[in-house]
Design a protein around this motif. Structure first.
Motif, PDB file in Angstrom:
ATOM      1  N   ASP A 152      36.183 -31.289 -25.526  1.00 36.52           N
ATOM      2  CA  ASP A 152      34.820 -31.815 -25.564  1.00 36.52           C
ATOM      3  C   ASP A 152      33.913 -30.734 -26.135  1.00 36.52           C
ATOM      4  N   PHE A 153      33.086 -31.105 -27.098  1.00 40.25           N
ATOM      5  CA  PHE A 153      32.175 -30.148 -27.724  1.00 40.25           C
ATOM      6  C   PHE A 153      30.806 -30.809 -27.797  1.00 40.25           C
ATOM      7  N   GLN A 154      29.874 -30.259 -27.044  1.00 42.23           N
ATOM      8  CA  GLN A 154      28.522 -30.819 -27.019  1.00 42.23           C
ATOM      9  C   GLN A 154      27.587 -29.912 -27.795  1.00 42.23           C
ATOM     10  N   VAL A 155      26.837 -30.518 -28.694  1.00 36.47           N
ATOM     11  CA  VAL A 155      25.804 -29.809 -29.447  1.00 36.47           C
ATOM     12  C   VAL A 155      24.471 -30.377 -28.982  1.00 36.47           C
ATOM     13  N   HIS A 156      23.663 -29.523 -28.387  1.00 35.35           N
ATOM     14  CA  HIS A 156      22.346 -29.940 -27.917  1.00 35.35           C
ATOM     15  C   HIS A 156      21.302 -29.359 -28.851  1.00 35.35           C
ATOM     16  N   GLY A 157      20.516 -30.234 -29.455  1.00 32.72           N
ATOM     17  CA  GLY A 157      19.539 -29.854 -30.461  1.00 32.72           C
ATOM     18  C   GLY A 157      19.780 -30.663 -31.715  1.00 32.72           C
ATOM     19  N   SER A 158      19.127 -30.247 -32.801  1.00 32.51           N
ATOM     20  CA  SER A 158      19.220 -30.988 -34.062  1.00 32.51           C
ATOM     21  C   SER A 158      19.713 -30.077 -35.175  1.00 32.51           C
ATOM     22  N   PRO A 159      21.035 -29.926 -35.302  1.00 33.37           N
ATOM     23  CA  PRO A 159      21.572 -29.084 -36.367  1.00 33.37           C
ATOM     24  C   PRO A 159      21.304 -29.690 -37.737  1.00 33.37           C
ATOM     25  N   ASP A 160      21.237 -28.822 -38.740  1.00 34.89           N
ATOM     26  CA  ASP A 160      21.004 -29.332 -40.090  1.00 34.89           C
ATOM     27  C   ASP A 160      22.297 -29.911 -40.672  1.00 34.89           C
ATOM     28  N   GLU A 161      22.183 -30.459 -41.850  1.00 37.74           N
ATOM     29  CA  GLU A 161      23.316 -31.146 -42.486  1.00 37.74           C
ATOM     30  C   GLU A 161      24.495 -30.219 -42.743  1.00 37.74           C
ATOM     31  N   ARG A 162      24.258 -28.946 -42.977  1.00 40.21           N
ATOM     32  CA  ARG A 162      25.360 -28.003 -43.220  1.00 40.21           C
ATOM     33  C   ARG A 162      26.203 -27.823 -41.961  1.00 40.21           C
ATOM     34  N   VAL A 163      25.569 -27.700 -40.811  1.00 38.22           N
ATOM     35  CA  VAL A 163      26.305 -27.571 -39.550  1.00 38.22           C
ATOM     36  C   VAL A 163      27.012 -28.880 -39.239  1.00 38.22           C
ATOM     37  N   LEU A 164      26.330 -29.996 -39.423  1.00 40.13           N
ATOM     38  CA  LEU A 164      26.967 -31.295 -39.184  1.00 40.13           C
ATOM     39  C   LEU A 164      28.190 -31.480 -40.076  1.00 40.13           C
ATOM     40  N   ALA A 165      28.098 -31.047 -41.319  1.00 41.92           N
ATOM     41  CA  ALA A 165      29.239 -31.155 -42.231  1.00 41.92           C
ATOM     42  C   ALA A 165      30.410 -30.309 -41.730  1.00 41.92           C
ATOM     43  N   GLY A 166      30.120 -29.125 -41.192  1.00 43.09           N
ATOM     44  CA  GLY A 166      31.164 -28.259 -40.666  1.00 43.09           C
ATOM     45  C   GLY A 166      31.829 -28.808 -39.419  1.00 43.09           C
ATOM     46  N   MET A 167      31.162 -29.719 -38.749  1.00 50.18           N
ATOM     47  CA  MET A 167      31.691 -30.313 -37.523  1.00 50.18           C
ATOM     48  C   MET A 167      32.117 -31.763 -37.718  1.00 50.18           C
ATOM     49  N   ARG A 168      32.054 -32.242 -38.936  1.00 48.90           N
ATOM     50  CA  ARG A 168      32.266 -33.663 -39.204  1.00 48.90           C
ATOM     51  C   ARG A 168      33.546 -34.211 -38.582  1.00 48.90           C
ATOM     52  N   GLY A 169      34.661 -33.497 -38.698  1.00 53.61           N
ATOM     53  CA  GLY A 169      35.921 -33.993 -38.139  1.00 53.61           C
ATOM     54  C   GLY A 169      35.843 -34.212 -36.645  1.00 53.61           C
ATOM     55  N   MET A 170      35.242 -33.254 -35.925  1.00 56.74           N
ATOM     56  CA  MET A 170      35.126 -33.385 -34.470  1.00 56.74           C
ATOM     57  C   MET A 170      34.121 -34.456 -34.081  1.00 56.74           C
ATOM     58  N   ILE A 171      33.090 -34.635 -34.884  1.00 58.15           N
ATOM     59  CA  ILE A 171      32.119 -35.701 -34.608  1.00 58.15           C
ATOM     60  C   ILE A 171      32.777 -37.057 -34.848  1.00 58.15           C
ATOM     61  N   ASP A 172      33.474 -37.175 -35.967  1.00 53.50           N
ATOM     62  CA  ASP A 172      34.097 -38.452 -36.306  1.00 53.50           C
ATOM     63  C   ASP A 172      35.187 -38.872 -35.326  1.00 53.50           C
ATOM     64  N   ASP A 173      35.941 -37.886 -34.786  1.00 51.67           N
ATOM     65  CA  ASP A 173      37.005 -38.276 -33.845  1.00 51.67           C
ATOM     66  C   ASP A 173      36.525 -38.357 -32.395  1.00 51.67           C
ATOM     67  N   GLY A 174      35.231 -38.117 -32.173  1.00 50.70           N
ATOM     68  CA  GLY A 174      34.654 -38.252 -30.849  1.00 50.70           C
ATOM     69  C   GLY A 174      34.757 -37.021 -29.969  1.00 50.70           C
ATOM     70  N   THR A 175      35.350 -35.945 -30.484  1.00 49.32           N
ATOM     71  CA  THR A 175      35.444 -34.712 -29.703  1.00 49.32           C
ATOM     72  C   THR A 175      34.070 -34.076 -29.537  1.00 49.32           C
ATOM     73  N   ALA A 176      33.248 -34.143 -30.577  1.00 46.65           N
ATOM     74  CA  ALA A 176      31.912 -33.538 -30.547  1.00 46.65           C
ATOM     75  C   ALA A 176      30.833 -34.614 -30.538  1.00 46.65           C
TER      76      ALA A 176
END
Length: 130
Positions: A90-114
């Motif tokens: 489980d990886f929780q990001v609290h706040g509003s990261p920019d598109e570069r950070v979101l892109a770096g985490m895309r796999g974990m966001i897409d699979d529901g881990t983040a």
């Protein structure tokens, strides 16, 4: 360093430690945190281990998205050394990261881990000593 609360990011990473790897995991975390304290831009890092359940919890606070990207750039070897002994559950990001950070985490966001949750309100008091 001036902290703008609307740019700050707080990460909470829950990791399952690989069976038989507790000592190696703990050593890798200590080395990584020591490196980060000396070289990386995090405002705060705290890591906790529940050895009975083989879980670890890492909290990292960043001033902004640029700090996250700098941490990833200079700490990749240490991140990989820790990751060799665990799996992120489980990886929780609290706040509003920019598109570069979101892109770096895309796999974990897409699979529901983040999961990313936006800030509503808050403040930061003065720094505390270790």
């Amino acid at each position: 360093m001036t902290l703008e609360t609307d740019q700050m990011l707080l990460f909470r990473n829950t990791m399952r430690i690989t069976d038989g790897h507790l000592e190696e995991f703990t050593a890798a975390v200590r080395e990584a945190v020591d490196f980060v304290e000396r070289n990386a831009p995090q405002v705060m890092v705290q890591t906790f281990v529940d050895a009975d359940r083989m879980l670890a919890y890492s909290y990292q606070m960043y001033a902004d998205s640029a700090a996250v990207l700098e941490h990833w750039r200079i700490s990749e070897d240490r991140i990989n050394a820790v990751s060799a002994h665990c799996t992120v559950v489980d990886f929780q990001v609290h706040g509003s990261p920019d598109e570069r950070v979101l892109a770096g985490m895309r796999g974990m966001i897409d699979d529901g881990t983040a999961v990313v949750t936006p800030r509503v309100a808050g403040f930061v008091r003065g720094a505390v000593s270790p």
